[in-house]
Design an enzyme around this catalytic site. Structure first.
Site, PDB file in Angstrom:
ATOM      1  N   THR A 188      11.260 -14.601  19.241  1.00  0.00           N
ATOM      2  CA  THR A 188      11.598 -15.972  18.846  1.00  0.00           C
ATOM      3  C   THR A 188      11.045 -17.002  19.834  1.00  0.00           C
ATOM      4  OG1 THR A 188      13.705 -15.818  20.025  1.00  0.00           O
ATOM      5  CG2 THR A 188      13.710 -15.234  17.700  1.00  0.00           C
TER       6      THR A 188
ATOM      7  N   LYS B  57      21.034 -29.068  22.127  1.00  0.00           N
ATOM      8  CA  LYS B  57      20.478 -30.330  22.629  1.00  0.00           C
ATOM      9  C   LYS B  57      20.123 -31.257  21.473  1.00  0.00           C
ATOM     10  CE  LYS B  57      16.668 -32.266  25.341  1.00  0.00           C
ATOM     11  NZ  LYS B  57      15.552 -31.995  26.272  1.00  0.00           N
TER      12      LYS B  57
ATOM     13  N   HIS C  44      61.483 -19.880  40.231  1.00  0.00           N
ATOM     14  CA  HIS C  44      60.520 -20.806  40.837  1.00  0.00           C
ATOM     15  C   HIS C  44      59.540 -20.084  41.756  1.00  0.00           C
ATOM     16  CE1 HIS C  44      62.774 -23.934  38.993  1.00  0.00           C
ATOM     17  NE2 HIS C  44      63.828 -23.786  39.768  1.00  0.00           N
TER      18      HIS C  44
END
Length: 533
Positions: free
Chosen positions: A72, A142, A285
């Protein structure tokens, strides 16, 4: 202002390693009159399903070569993806070089992360680094003003819906969202490669730190309602059992504080091997308010609860063994936010199921306290990165520094106490008797204050339980760091301790040792500190 401009899809390129939903999506595109380009296995699957498809090699006029490494990477592909359709120069170049516009790209990358997770060798991992895929994805993202890019099969539906509603076109908002997702995917992919390479080279602290994680849950809020929050999980070849791997069996959604405290609880209880004895940790806690080993889970739970039942209300309970019905019944007697265990009996699940606000989490295993790893903490403008505190003191590491040596039971309790210290905020002072905490002092600015706080809380719990003596009487004490002065040790002695464990290393060690000898205490040095800030 949102971009709602529509862009019709006339030509698409589909090249995926994850073939789920591919045929259905290809048939939909064909029904919309879209020309489909494809490569390799994707093209074969589409063609086999009767979908008209053109191989990329036929489209570009350039054969696939080098075992598929080059297929590609061609101007007809990247020109078709990057060309600005409203730029006269770009349009002229496309016409001159016979480059057709590609309006939709569907690509997911070679399974590099999965290959690494399977333990593949170096060469195989390298071969699974995708080059053409990220290049096409970035080109399309893009140019999202004109191109729709899909990197995950779960987004097929959104594209199909948009095309059905807009006569074969996608909206600008959808393209922008998909572009953001595409850049996030290539960024995470590159980060995974970078991290793997650093690991292969033995770089613990590379020049550039790349972090990647996947959103697991958007939380209602953070530590406080005005703070937003989310929970992300990382990938690993051998996931560490705990909050990230746990399956929530029941209960409402976990909060930011629930997740943080549950992680602290499970990491602590994982210090105690399930094969040796049952262990339970109760956390409030992020600090333990009770930790114990016992003959059974229910015994360990009751011993842990005894240390500070007031603080245990609304706490987190972690167990190192399969949760049984008897222990579940006992736990259900007080309000508990979360119970986390490696497994649970069906009867235990059913019992806790009656508590709609209680969350039950099952991890499938215990974490290895000796496992290496890294801890990341954000600071203004950056991160602090350090190795996990996987240090563990054994009997052989102890150095007796007093005239009296500790007894066998004292040694067991000392090691237990020092292990718990590792998971308590500094300055940490832990009183232990019969492998159960009987007083915990956490997070004080001075060590003597931690010693006094732990003793006072133990006295309160002892009085509430109707005991004739304070639980710290005859206990041992652990300090996560050295005693800088003798006052902290003296406070512990006044609470009734008989033995002390601490790292040692203070310039006043001689004074502290002398104070211990004067009171007939046994004291051992570990040479290892366990600050937890």
């Amino acid at each position: 202002m949102s971009d709602t401009s529509l862009q019709p899809i006339k030509r698409a390129l589909l090249s995926v390693s994850d073939k789920s939903g591919l045929v259905e999506f290809g048939k939909f595109l064909e029904s919309q009159g879209v020309e489909i380009l494809s490569t390799g296995g994707s093209a074969k699957m589409l063609a086999g399903a009767g979908v008209a498809v053109t191989e990329v090699a036929s489209y570009t006029g350039f054969p696939e070569m080098m075992d598929g490494r080059v297929k590609t990477l061609h101007p007809k592909i990247h020109g078709g993806l990057l060309a600005l359709r409203d730029d006269e120069g770009h349009v002229a170049s496309m016409k001159e070089h016979d480059i057709g516009a590609i309006d939709l790209l569907v690509v997911n990358l070679y399974p590099f992360e999965e290959t690494v997770e399977k333990g593949a060798d170096f060469a195989t991992c390298i071969e699974n680094i995708d080059i053409g895929g990220p290049a096409m994805i970035r080109s399309s993202a893009k140019n999202h003003k004109f191109v729709t890019v899909v990197v995950e099969a779960e987004d097929y539906d959104a594209v199909m819906t948009s095309m059905q509603e807009n006569n074969g076109a996608t909206t600008g908002d959808l393209r922008k969202n998909l572009a953001a997702k595409a850049f996030a995917r290539t960024g995470a992919y590159d980060a995974a490669i970078s991290s793997w390479f650093a690991s292969e080279l033995g770089e613990t602290y590379p020049q550039r730190l790349n972090l990647t994680a996947t959103l697991k849950q958007t939380l209602r809020y953070g530590e406080n309602p005005h703070q937003d929050a989310a929970f992300y999980v990382t990938r690993s070849a051998t996931p560490r059992p705990g909050i990230a791997t746990a399956v929530q069996v029941q209960g409402k959604e976990l909060s930011y504080n629930n997740l943080n405290d549950t992680d602290a609880a499970f990491e602590l209880v994982s210090e105690f091997a399930a094969a040796e004895s049952p262990a339970v940790a109760i956390i409030k806690h992020a600090n333990p308010c009770g930790v114990a080993r016992g003959e059974s889970l229910i015994d360990a739970y009751n011993k842990a609860l005894r240390c500070d039942p007031v603080s245990a209300f609304g706490g987190i309970i972690a167990l190192n063994q399969r949760l049984d019905a008897a222990t579940a019944e006992e736990i259900s007697q007080i309000f508990t936010e979360v119970v986390i265990a490696p497994e649970a009996d069906e009867d235990a699940v059913a019992l806790l199921g009656a508590k709609k606000n209680l969350r039950l989490l099952l991890t499938g295993g215990m974490a290895d306290p000796r496992e290496a790893g890294q801890i990341i903490k954000s600071v203004a403008g950056g991160y602090l990165l350090q190795g996990r505190d996987n240090g563990k003191v054994t009997m052989d590491d102890l150095k007796v520094v007093t005239k009296r040596e500790p007894s066998e039971q004292e040694l067991k309790d000392l090691l237990f106490a020092f292990t718990v210290c590792k998971h308590v905020k500094s300055n940490a002072i832990i009183y232990v008797k019969d492998e159960a905490t009987v007083g915990i002092g956490a997070g004080q600015m001075s060590r003597v204050d931690s010693a006094r706080t732990a003793a006072r809380k133990s006295q309160d719990a002892s009085e509430a339980a109707g005991y004739d003596t304070v639980m710290t009487e005859g206990s041992v004490v652990a300090s996560d760091a050295f005693f800088p002065f003798a006052d902290g040790l003296i406070s512990a002695a006044e609470a009734g301790v008989t033995a002390v464990i601490q790292p040692g290393g203070s310039i006043r060690d001689d004074e502290v040792i002398a104070a211990a000898d004067e009171r007939g205490l046994a004291m051992v040095f570990t040479g290892m500190r366990h600050f937890r800030h």
